[in-house]
Design an enzyme around this catalytic site. Sequence first.
Site, mmCIF file in Angstrom:
data_model
loop_
_atom_site.group_PDB
_atom_site.id
_atom_site.type_symbol
_atom_site.label_atom_id
_atom_site.label_comp_id
_atom_site.label_asym_id
_atom_site.label_seq_id
_atom_site.Cartn_x
_atom_site.Cartn_y
_atom_site.Cartn_z
ATOM 1 N N TRP A 42 -8.765 6.898 10.282
ATOM 2 C CA TRP A 42 -8.589 5.761 9.370
ATOM 3 C C TRP A 42 -7.624 4.814 10.062
ATOM 4 O O TRP A 42 -6.449 5.159 10.265
ATOM 5 C CB TRP A 42 -8.012 6.267 8.046
ATOM 6 C CG TRP A 42 -7.504 5.276 7.046
ATOM 7 C CD1 TRP A 42 -6.186 5.057 6.703
ATOM 8 C CD2 TRP A 42 -8.269 4.414 6.191
ATOM 9 N NE1 TRP A 42 -6.095 4.124 5.710
ATOM 10 C CE2 TRP A 42 -7.357 3.705 5.375
ATOM 11 C CE3 TRP A 42 -9.649 4.158 6.059
ATOM 12 C CZ2 TRP A 42 -7.769 2.758 4.426
ATOM 13 C CZ3 TRP A 42 -10.055 3.219 5.110
ATOM 14 C CH2 TRP A 42 -9.123 2.537 4.311
ATOM 15 N N SER A 44 -5.323 2.502 9.579
ATOM 16 C CA SER A 44 -4.610 2.173 8.346
ATOM 17 C C SER A 44 -3.828 0.866 8.432
ATOM 18 O O SER A 44 -3.024 0.664 9.349
ATOM 19 C CB SER A 44 -3.638 3.322 8.035
ATOM 20 O OG SER A 44 -2.616 2.907 7.152
ATOM 21 N N PHE A 46 -1.527 0.038 6.277
ATOM 22 C CA PHE A 46 -0.146 0.414 5.955
ATOM 23 C C PHE A 46 0.567 0.919 7.205
ATOM 24 O O PHE A 46 1.695 0.516 7.511
ATOM 25 C CB PHE A 46 -0.147 1.490 4.861
ATOM 26 C CG PHE A 46 1.204 2.046 4.537
ATOM 27 C CD1 PHE A 46 2.087 1.347 3.725
ATOM 28 C CD2 PHE A 46 1.606 3.279 5.049
ATOM 29 C CE1 PHE A 46 3.346 1.874 3.429
ATOM 30 C CE2 PHE A 46 2.852 3.802 4.756
ATOM 31 C CZ PHE A 46 3.727 3.099 3.949
ATOM 32 N N ASP A 56 2.998 -4.516 4.364
ATOM 33 C CA ASP A 56 1.537 -4.391 4.239
ATOM 34 C C ASP A 56 1.115 -5.360 3.141
ATOM 35 O O ASP A 56 0.960 -4.985 1.980
ATOM 36 C CB ASP A 56 1.198 -2.929 3.879
ATOM 37 C CG ASP A 56 -0.299 -2.683 3.765
ATOM 38 O OD1 ASP A 56 -1.090 -3.539 4.210
ATOM 39 O OD2 ASP A 56 -0.674 -1.619 3.227
#
Length: 286
Positions: A42, A44, A46, A56
């Site tokens: 993933w 991400s 964040f 984020d």
Amino acid sequence: VPESKPAALRRLLEGDRVVRVIGAHNGLSARLVEWCGFEAVWASGFELSTSCALPDASILTMSEALDAARTMNEAVSIPIIADCDTGFGDTANVVHMVRRYESAGIAGVCIEDKRFPKLNSFVEVGQELISVDAFADKIRAAKRAQRDPDFVVIGRTEALIAGLGVEEALERAAAYADAGADAILVHSRASTPQQIWAFMARWSLRLPVVIVPTTYRASLAELERHGVRVVIHANLGIRAAAKAMRETFMELQAAGWVTPGIEDRIASLDELLELQGMRDLIASRQ
Ligand code: SPV
Ligand code: MG
């Protein structure tokens, strides 16, 4: 012909096992996800934002996120699922984003129904969604923009994050499925998985469901029982790294600037030479 990464991701989504995915933000963390035996990475938002010491909150641009996703993709042989937030703007931005990510060899993208600029789902204030129709439009546009039929578009609803309840989450998920999404991510930051199980009980399983259990716990056996197809541990890597770095730096300080007590608890240089691919480089020269 070796299987393409989009085809590999599609095969995982269509299988009958729970697919285990871990968040990453750079080549190193992505490679560790693969070396530890997980099925996909993933990419991400964040983690990437944190790694840049930025909130984020749609601060990083699409090109910056794409560069990071490309680095991760080139570091591994497993598929990347790229967290593309809201699609970096409106429907036209989604189209541009899909073309760029697909060209970079990314297996699939995930877009969410929050309003651009978004805030990370763990922030309790200001979680605003766009209308069901507006987001279904983004999904339709994404699906029309892809060239490889295997490229995966995941529609993510933040209905539970915005406090709108399971009914709204189901309605939105159904609309995104109708618009052509290949899978649905339903996110929750509740302390138990009850909302997710309620969602699963009423979801007809016509599309695979992806979940991100950060604030609640759910075992693989439970996920299997409730019919969840993909589980993403989205931020373990950067949380482990941040704590390890801080403790190591602080310990160096406390130890009077000498490292012996620390050395055996951090990665050896040998380990990093292996991780960066130096071993392969040397071998290829012999
Ligand atoms: C991410 O990892 O960026 C996600 C998951 O989108 S969450 O942070 O839980 O919203
Ligand atoms: Mg995100």
